[in-house]
Each structure stands twice: as C-alpha cells, then as structure tokens.
Write a protein that holds these residues in place. Structure first.
Motif, PDB file in Angstrom:
ATOM      1  N   SER A  86       0.837  -1.196   0.000  1.00 24.63           N
ATOM      2  CA  SER A  86       0.000   0.000   0.000  1.00 24.63           C
ATOM      3  C   SER A  86       0.872   1.247   0.000  1.00 24.63           C
ATOM      4  O   SER A  86       2.090   1.194   0.175  1.00 24.63           O
ATOM      5  N   SER A  87       0.240   2.391  -0.194  1.00 20.12           N
ATOM      6  CA  SER A  87       0.996   3.641  -0.342  1.00 20.12           C
ATOM      7  C   SER A  87       1.766   4.012   0.920  1.00 20.12           C
ATOM      8  O   SER A  87       2.794   4.679   0.860  1.00 20.12           O
ATOM      9  N   THR A  88       1.282   3.596   2.086  1.00 19.28           N
ATOM     10  CA  THR A  88       1.945   3.992   3.335  1.00 19.28           C
ATOM     11  C   THR A  88       3.196   3.186   3.628  1.00 19.28           C
ATOM     12  O   THR A  88       4.070   3.649   4.362  1.00 19.28           O
ATOM     13  N   SER A  89       3.290   1.966   3.100  1.00 17.18           N
ATOM     14  CA  SER A  89       4.436   1.111   3.440  1.00 17.18           C
ATOM     15  C   SER A  89       5.165   0.568   2.221  1.00 17.18           C
ATOM     16  O   SER A  89       6.039  -0.281   2.358  1.00 17.18           O
ATOM     17  N   ARG A  90       4.823   1.032   1.028  1.00 20.31           N
ATOM     18  CA  ARG A  90       5.439   0.475  -0.179  1.00 20.31           C
ATOM     19  C   ARG A  90       6.951   0.646  -0.180  1.00 20.31           C
ATOM     20  O   ARG A  90       7.692  -0.239  -0.622  1.00 20.31           O
ATOM     21  N   SER A  91       7.435   1.783   0.299  1.00 20.86           N
ATOM     22  CA  SER A  91       8.884   2.029   0.257  1.00 20.86           C
ATOM     23  C   SER A  91       9.654   1.063   1.147  1.00 20.86           C
ATOM     24  O   SER A  91      10.837   0.815   0.899  1.00 20.86           O
ATOM     25  N   ALA A  92       9.008   0.518   2.169  1.00 21.00           N
ATOM     26  CA  ALA A  92       9.695  -0.408   3.075  1.00 21.00           C
ATOM     27  C   ALA A  92       9.442  -1.866   2.725  1.00 21.00           C
ATOM     28  O   ALA A  92       9.999  -2.747   3.369  1.00 21.00           O
ATOM     29  N   ALA A  93       8.615  -2.138   1.719  1.00 20.66           N
ATOM     30  CA  ALA A  93       8.249  -3.517   1.372  1.00 20.66           C
ATOM     31  C   ALA A  93       9.419  -4.219   0.703  1.00 20.66           C
ATOM     32  O   ALA A  93      10.085  -3.670  -0.176  1.00 20.66           O
ATOM     33  N   ARG A  94       9.685  -5.453   1.114  1.00 18.23           N
ATOM     34  CA  ARG A  94      10.742  -6.274   0.542  1.00 18.23           C
ATOM     35  C   ARG A  94      10.204  -7.683   0.312  1.00 18.23           C
ATOM     36  O   ARG A  94       9.436  -8.213   1.120  1.00 18.23           O
ATOM     37  N   SER A  95      10.641  -8.283  -0.790  1.00 13.60           N
ATOM     38  CA  SER A  95      10.201  -9.637  -1.097  1.00 13.60           C
ATOM     39  C   SER A  95      11.045 -10.648  -0.337  1.00 13.60           C
ATOM     40  O   SER A  95      12.228 -10.424  -0.070  1.00 13.60           O
ATOM     41  N   ALA A  96      10.414 -11.769   0.003  1.00 13.28           N
ATOM     42  CA  ALA A  96      11.145 -12.842   0.672  1.00 13.28           C
ATOM     43  C   ALA A  96      11.913 -13.700  -0.323  1.00 13.28           C
ATOM     44  O   ALA A  96      12.654 -14.597   0.088  1.00 13.28           O
ATOM     45  N   PHE A  97      11.746 -13.414  -1.617  1.00 14.34           N
ATOM     46  CA  PHE A  97      12.329 -14.259  -2.652  1.00 14.34           C
ATOM     47  C   PHE A  97      13.440 -13.527  -3.398  1.00 14.34           C
ATOM     48  O   PHE A  97      13.403 -12.304  -3.579  1.00 14.34           O
ATOM     49  N   GLU A  98      14.405 -14.303  -3.821  1.00 17.16           N
ATOM     50  CA  GLU A  98      15.439 -13.872  -4.763  1.00 17.16           C
ATOM     51  C   GLU A  98      15.319 -14.814  -5.948  1.00 17.16           C
ATOM     52  O   GLU A  98      15.834 -15.924  -5.919  1.00 17.16           O
TER      53      GLU A  98
END
Length: 782
Positions: A86-98
């Motif tokens: 979402s717009s409030t947390s998108r910048s901190a979102a990280r995927s668990a996958f490589e």
C-alpha cells in the motif's frame, strides 16, 4: 475494424481472500491433524488448511516493517501482502524471494506470522497443525534449512513436509486415478513443464519418481514476459507511461497474449497482410483519470513545503555561481580585446592590415625563413659548448666556419629576393604570421607550471584558436565528404531506378514507414509534454529557471552576449525540432519520387492507412492504444530468449535436452505420452499446441502420434490443491514424507524425507576439518 474494445481498469486486480478470526477458526473446528498448506510462490503465496477445497489466503510475498506515527514515536508495525504494497508502506516492502528461492529469513518469518494470524491462529500458544510447504525443483539445502529452522525453532512445529509445486499440481490432476485414497500419479512416466513466475522448468517423472538429473530450468517466466511487455508499451506510448504499470500490463498479457505456432511467418503476415493485421489488432482504452492519491497529513505537507524551499534556495545558489563564472569569462574576453588594441598601437597602423597571399607563396617564403632561422641558431651555438657546435656543423655537412657563413649569407639573400619578388608588404605579412606561429609553438612547448599567469592565459588562448582552426578544417573536409557521398548516392539511386524499379520503390516504401514511425514517437512525446509532471515539461522549466535572476540585489544581465544563449529558445519551442523538419523534407522528396514512378503509393492516393502502416500513425483517440505485435512477441521470449538479450536456450531446446538425458528409449517414449503443463502462463492460448510442435521437431517421426499434451485444470492453484490432497491423510503418509521434531534434532535442518512429489534428499557435504588442515599443510610444504 478493431475488435472488442477493452477498458483497462484503474486499480490492479487483487486476489480474493477469506481470512479467519480466532472465533471463526474455533467455530470451524479444523482438525489438528489437518496440515497448514502453504504454496510459497514468488508471485503469490497461497495458504489454507488441507481439509479445504481451495486456499483461504492469496497475497504477494512482500513484507514491510514501519512505524505508524511520525518519527521514532510511532509503534513498529509489520504488514504483509497487499497491505505491505500500500501507499503507506510500499517504500519499506521487501520480497522474501530472490528469483525462485525464498532466502530472506526476516521476511519469511513475517510472512509466516501474518499467515498464521489470518488463519485464526494468532491467539494460539502452540501451533498443533503440521506444515506442508511447496518448493522449487532442486531447492538448495541452504534455502530449505532457513524455512525449516523457522518452523521448528520459532513455531515448535509438530512435523513438516516439503514437495515440488509442479509435482503437486500433476498429482491433483491425477486424482481420478487414485486407488484406495492413496495419492499417486496417473502415469508412472510423464513430462511436467512448470511455467513459473521467475523460471520455467522441464521436469521428467520416470517410474513414478522425479528425475532431477534430467530436469532443465530457464531463467524466464511470467515476470520477464510482463516486464518486457511493459517496457515496450511505455516506449511506444510515452503519453500513457504512468497508466501502463506492471500490474496493468499483466492484465493485458493475460487478456490478449497468445503463443504463435510459427513466429517468423506470422510476423511477416502481420506486416504484409492488411486484413490479417486488422483481425489481430485489439484496442485498449486507457483510464480516464489517475488513481486518487492519499491525503497528506499536515506534517507531511509542512515537510514538502520545507523541501521545496530548500530546493529553491539551492537552485538560486547554483544560478548565482553560474552568473559569476560568466562575468569572469566576460572580463577575460575584455582584457584580451584591450591587449589586442595595445598591440595595434605598438606595431603601427600601416603594419596592422595584412596583405593577401597564396598558399604557394607562403610555403616558399616560410621555407626560406625556416632555413635562415636554423642557420642563425647554429651560428649562435659558437658562444656555447664548442663540442656541440662542431658536431652540429659536421652533421649539416659543413667542413669549416666559412661554409656556415656562406650558407647563412645565401639564405639571407634568398629571403631578400623573395621580399623583392613578392613585394615588401606581402613578404612582411607572411613573415609576421610565421614569426607569430613560431612564438606560439615555443609557448605551447613550455610546461604550465613554468609560466606566469599572463603567459598562461596566452597559452590557453592559443590552444583555443588552434582547436577552432582544426575544427573548421575538419568541418570543411566533412562537408566535402558529405557532398561527395550525396552525389554518389544520387547517382546510385538513378542507376537503381533504371535497372530495378520495383526494388527501388520497395526501398522507398520502407524508408517512408520508418520516417512515419519516428514522427509518431515525436508526436507522442510532444503530447506527453503537456503534462506539467512529465520529463519534457520539467526540462522546459529548468531551462527557464536558469535564465531568471533572483529578486533583490541588482545584478548584471549578460544574457545574449554568448551566441549559445539563444539556443534555449530552440530547446523550449515545441515546433522547432530540426529532426522533424528533416524528416518532413525527406517525406516530401519520397512523395515526389512516387509521383514520378509509382503514383499509387503516395499518401494522398493510399486512402485511410491500414495494416502495419497504422503502427506509425497517431491514433484517432488519444486515450486508445492498439496491441498487435506484442500479443505474440511477449510469450515468444520463452522460446527465443535472445529477443530480450538473454544468452540461454529456449523451452524447445530445454525439452530436447531433458528427454535426451533419459538414457532408456522406452522410458523416453513413455514420457512424451503425458506432457503436462502447469503454472501461471500455462493457460496462454496456443501453448500446448506449440509444445507439441516443438517436440515433433526433435523426436523421431514415428513418435509423433504418441505425443499427448494436457494443461492443468487451474494452472494457478492446482499446486496448492495437490498439496492439500496429499496432506489430508497425515497418518498414512507420516512415515513417508513428514520430518518430525526428532528427525530435525537428529539429522539437522537440511534433512527431508522423500515422497512421491518431493525433491531427492542429497546430504550437505561437510568437511572433516582435521583432514582438510593436513591437506593444506601438505600443499603449503609442496
């Protein structure tokens, strides 16, 4: 005629979810023996209980940790899936996958926390359900052990089992052949093609077991397809770049893309067959409005205003520094002009004007002057070292001092004769220019650190003058070369027109199409410039800001003193595009050529544009885009990765290599009788037919009738459903696939029990450090 106008949605689609609260969980009375099934995909994570028919949770594998208040005063909050994006947390979102591997322990633990909470287990002190997890083919022990440690150490899991998602999908589609409720494959030999998000895998099943030695994996999947299609559409339609997001293009891919059976021939047909082109074309109506932006809090508005003020202050400081630099440059120029005027007064008005002379006269006079100068320098060497002087005299072939004096006398007389023959004024002009050039060469030979500031300025000025002269000479030669090339091209064109008129007309049509394509891109870019947030609009404002002086202190306005200052108007003005003018002139030339040799191909006589020509013309409706080539080009990268610059084999080669790795011909032939497609893009129209054609190309002709290709019932969720089917009878499979707490404590986190749908267990090789140290000592001694 455009078929089926498709309206692109403003908001990306969100997978359906049915989370459980603790009260609902207890009301459902889920048996504690029912495993928690999680299909860990790099596109979506699907989770639920094995007793259910479909997963309850579907969300992207993203996790974010942020504070719910300003600064450090807020409480830390964990969010997963769509909430993390979402717009409030998108910048901190990280995927668990490589890629296809889940290797981030922090994000994996947050995903598991959120998943268990949404399955109604947030208030449970102990998780009594077993865990059944999916993994990719040949998952490394290190990646698996991360998840195994989290499950046993953080959640005190009862037991854990792992299986390949594609194998579970095949198992689910084999449910009609189950005997006595025991999960088994419908055929003991099959070829599974897993069309994943990050990778595409070819996985043979031999004698009822996964044969990982014959498996082949491509680093291409749905992610690469969507990314490549998004980049192409944004380049073709820059005015809609904000609307053509990754999620929006994913919708277009699923809606319109299909797999071509013969890519090259279909591309040629699209280019030359107007009717087929119009049948293939699909129109997409872009959203009328942009998605609503979230309202800013007063603190955020104040922070943005403060950032704008600081940015404006920095911009004013940069502009002030540029003006000061320009004023300093102007002062240097004025000093140089004053110095030239002083030089005029010293030389005398009669010597200021130069007399014109020819190049031959200059070469003759300069040769005599060079000879006289070299002899004068040789004569001056007598006052120095005698050995050096006599060596120089001998080197010139002179036997005595008299020879030197005679040659010097002859040289002086030669210069005087040239003065008389050329005239005093012309000779003086040539000598003055020659002396000036020699002085400049001597000055240029002196290092900068040995020159005073005044002479250093002169040296820089001389370099600039010489560079300008060289540039003019290069430009002159280039102009002459271009003129010669143009004349040769005109002669070649006339000869081609006489000898091969049909080929000449074809080349003109191709050139006309390329020019129209370039002009269409410029029109789209110009339309995009009307948006004040576009790159073109920002560039114009930046150019204007550079010319505006800050208010307050009165400063000198030097705009216009440099000719380059006026280029700003050519950059700002929309219609003053030199390339567009050149293209228009060339189009007019092509039109005149067509009027002479083929009037039917002029733009006026063609009528409304049809077929591939419409790709190069602006659409009638600026909100509409057309999809034609991208419908087949996007899936084709799986078969030809070189289209997007990847140096690897395609799916056809991967299937051939996988089958050739099966040494037994009988097994190989049995395998192709059940080719099973599963995964995200397995449902693309034409994929199963293309797989069959590619197999027919690499297999013996007599095997063609044996090839049978099928697609999963639900290519997206059959992996989870197959895992749930496998885990419903935990008691019968407890000894065949489930790792208990005792197994984990005894054999380590990388241990798994093999079963019908699992990877083979290959123990991690651990070094005997005492033997390794002895080996290293022997190596050092040797």
């Amino acid at each position: 005629m455009v078929n089926n106008l498709f309206h692109l949605p403003i908001d990306p689609p969100i997978a359906r979810n049915d989370p459980l609260t603790p009260a609902r969980y207890h009301a459902l009375q889920v048996p504690l023996t029912s495993p928690i099934v999680m299909d860990l995909g790099s596109y979506l994570v699907r989770a639920g209980y094995a007793v259910e028919k479909e997963p309850r949770l579907r969300y992207p594998p993203y996790a974010a940790r942020f504070r719910d208040g300003p600064g450090k005063s807020g409480n830390p909050v964990n969010s997963i899936g769509y909430d993390a994006l979402s717009s409030t947390s998108r910048s901190a979102a990280r995927s668990a996958f490589e890629g296809p591997l889940a290797i981030s322990p922090w994000n994996l633990e947050r995903l598991l926390d959120g998943t268990l909470s949404r399955l109604g287990l947030g208030e449970e002190r102990v998780i009594s359900h077993p865990f059944l997890m999916t993994e990719p083919v040949c998952n490394p022990n290190g990646a698996r052990s991360i998840l195994m440690e989290i499950l046993f150490e953080a959640y005190d899991a009862r037991s854990v089992a792992f299986g390949i998602d594609a194998s579970f999908s095949y198992l689910y589609n084999s449910k009609a052949q189950f005997q006595a409720s025991r999960p088994q494959y419908r055929n003991r030999n099959a070829l599974i093609i897993s069309c994943g998000y990050s990778t595409t895998t070819v996985l043979p099943i031999i004698d009822g077991r996964i044969n990982t030695r014959a498996a082949r994996r491509l680093s291409i999947g749905g992610l690469q397809m969507t990314s490549n299609m998004a980049q192409r559409l944004q380049l073709l339609h820059p005015e809609h770049a904000n609307a053509l997001t990754f999620d929006a293009v994913a919708v277009l891919k699923e809606e319109f893309c299909y797999v071509s059976q013969d890519y090259v021939s279909e591309m040629n047909r699209l280019r030359f067959d107007e009717e087929y082109f119009e049948q293939t074309k699909r129109a997409v109506m872009m959203p009328a409005t942009e998605p609503e932006k979230p309202e800013l809090t007063p603190e955020e508005m104040e922070r943005k205003a403060r950032n704008r003020h600081e940015s404006g202050k920095r911009l004013q400081e940069l502009l002030k520094a540029k003006r000061e630099e320009k004023e300093a440059h102007l002062q240097v120029v004025q000093e140089q002009v004053a110095k030239k005027l002083e030089d005029k007064e010293e030389i005398g008005e009669d010597m200021v004007e130069d007399v014109p002379f020819s190049k031959a006269e200059a070469e003759l006079m300069e040769a005599a002057l060079e000879s006289r100068l070299s002899l004068e320098k040789l004569s001056d060497m007598r006052e120095g070292d005698e050995d050096d002087f006599y060596l120089a005299v001998a080197y010139r072939g002179m036997k005595s001092m008299e020879d030197l004096e005679n040659q010097l006398k002859v040289s002086v007389e030669e210069v005087e004769k040239l003065y008389k023959s050329l005239g005093p004024a012309k000779g003086a002009t040539i000598e003055r220019k020659w002396r000036k050039r020699k002085e400049d060469e001597e000055l240029l030979a002196v290092p900068d650190e040995k020159l005073p500031p005044e002479r250093l300025k002169d040296k820089k000025r001389i370099k600039a003058v010489m560079a300008a002269a060289e540039a003019r000479e290069r430009a002159k030669k280039q102009k002459e070369q271009e003129k010669a090339e143009l004349e040769a091209a005109i002669a070649l064109r006339e000869a081609r027109k006489k000898n091969d008129l049909e080929g000449y007309v074809g080349e003109l049509r191709m050139e006309q199409e390329l020019i129209l394509a370039r002009r269409k891109k410029r029109v789209a870019a110009k339309e995009a410039g009307s948006d004040r947030r576009s790159q073109a609009a920002r560039h114009r404002m930046r150019l204007l800001a550079q010319q505006i002086a800050p208010t307050g202190k009165k400063e000198v306005d030097t705009f216009g003193m440099d000719d380059a200052d006026w280029d700003v108007y050519r950059e700002i003005e929309d219609g003053a595009d030199g390339d567009d003018v050149e293209d228009k002139d060339r189009l007019d030339e092509i039109e005149r050529e067509f009027e002479q040799v083929a009037p039917q191909f002029t733009l006026a006589n063609r009528g409304p544009a049809r077929g591939s020509l419409t790709l190069y013309l602006p659409p009638d409706d600026p909100r509409r885009i057309h999809l034609v080539v991208d419908r087949i080009r996007t899936p084709e990268i799986v078969w030809q990765p070189s289209i997007i610059g990847l140096d690897q084999m395609g799916l056809g080669e991967a299937m051939a290599l996988s089958l050739n790795s099966i040494s037994d011909v009988i097994y190989r032939r049995e395998t192709i009788r059940d080719v099973f497609l599963t995964g995200g893009f397995a449902a693309l129209p034409g994929l199963s037919e293309r797989v069959r054609l590619e197999l027919m190309r690499v297999l013996p002709v007599e095997w063609n009738n044996d090839i049978k290709v099928s697609v999963a019932e639900d290519s997206d969720e059959d992996g989870w459903k197959g895992a749930a089917l496998f885990g419903r009878d935990v008691e019968s499979t407890e000894k065949n696939g489930w790792v208990s707490r005792a197994d984990y404590n005894e054999k380590g986190p990388d241990y798994i029990r093999e079963h019908i749908a699992s990877n083979p267990f290959i123990p991690t090789q651990r070094l005997d450090w005492e033997k390794e140290e002895e080996r290293r000592k022997k190596v050092r001694v040797a």
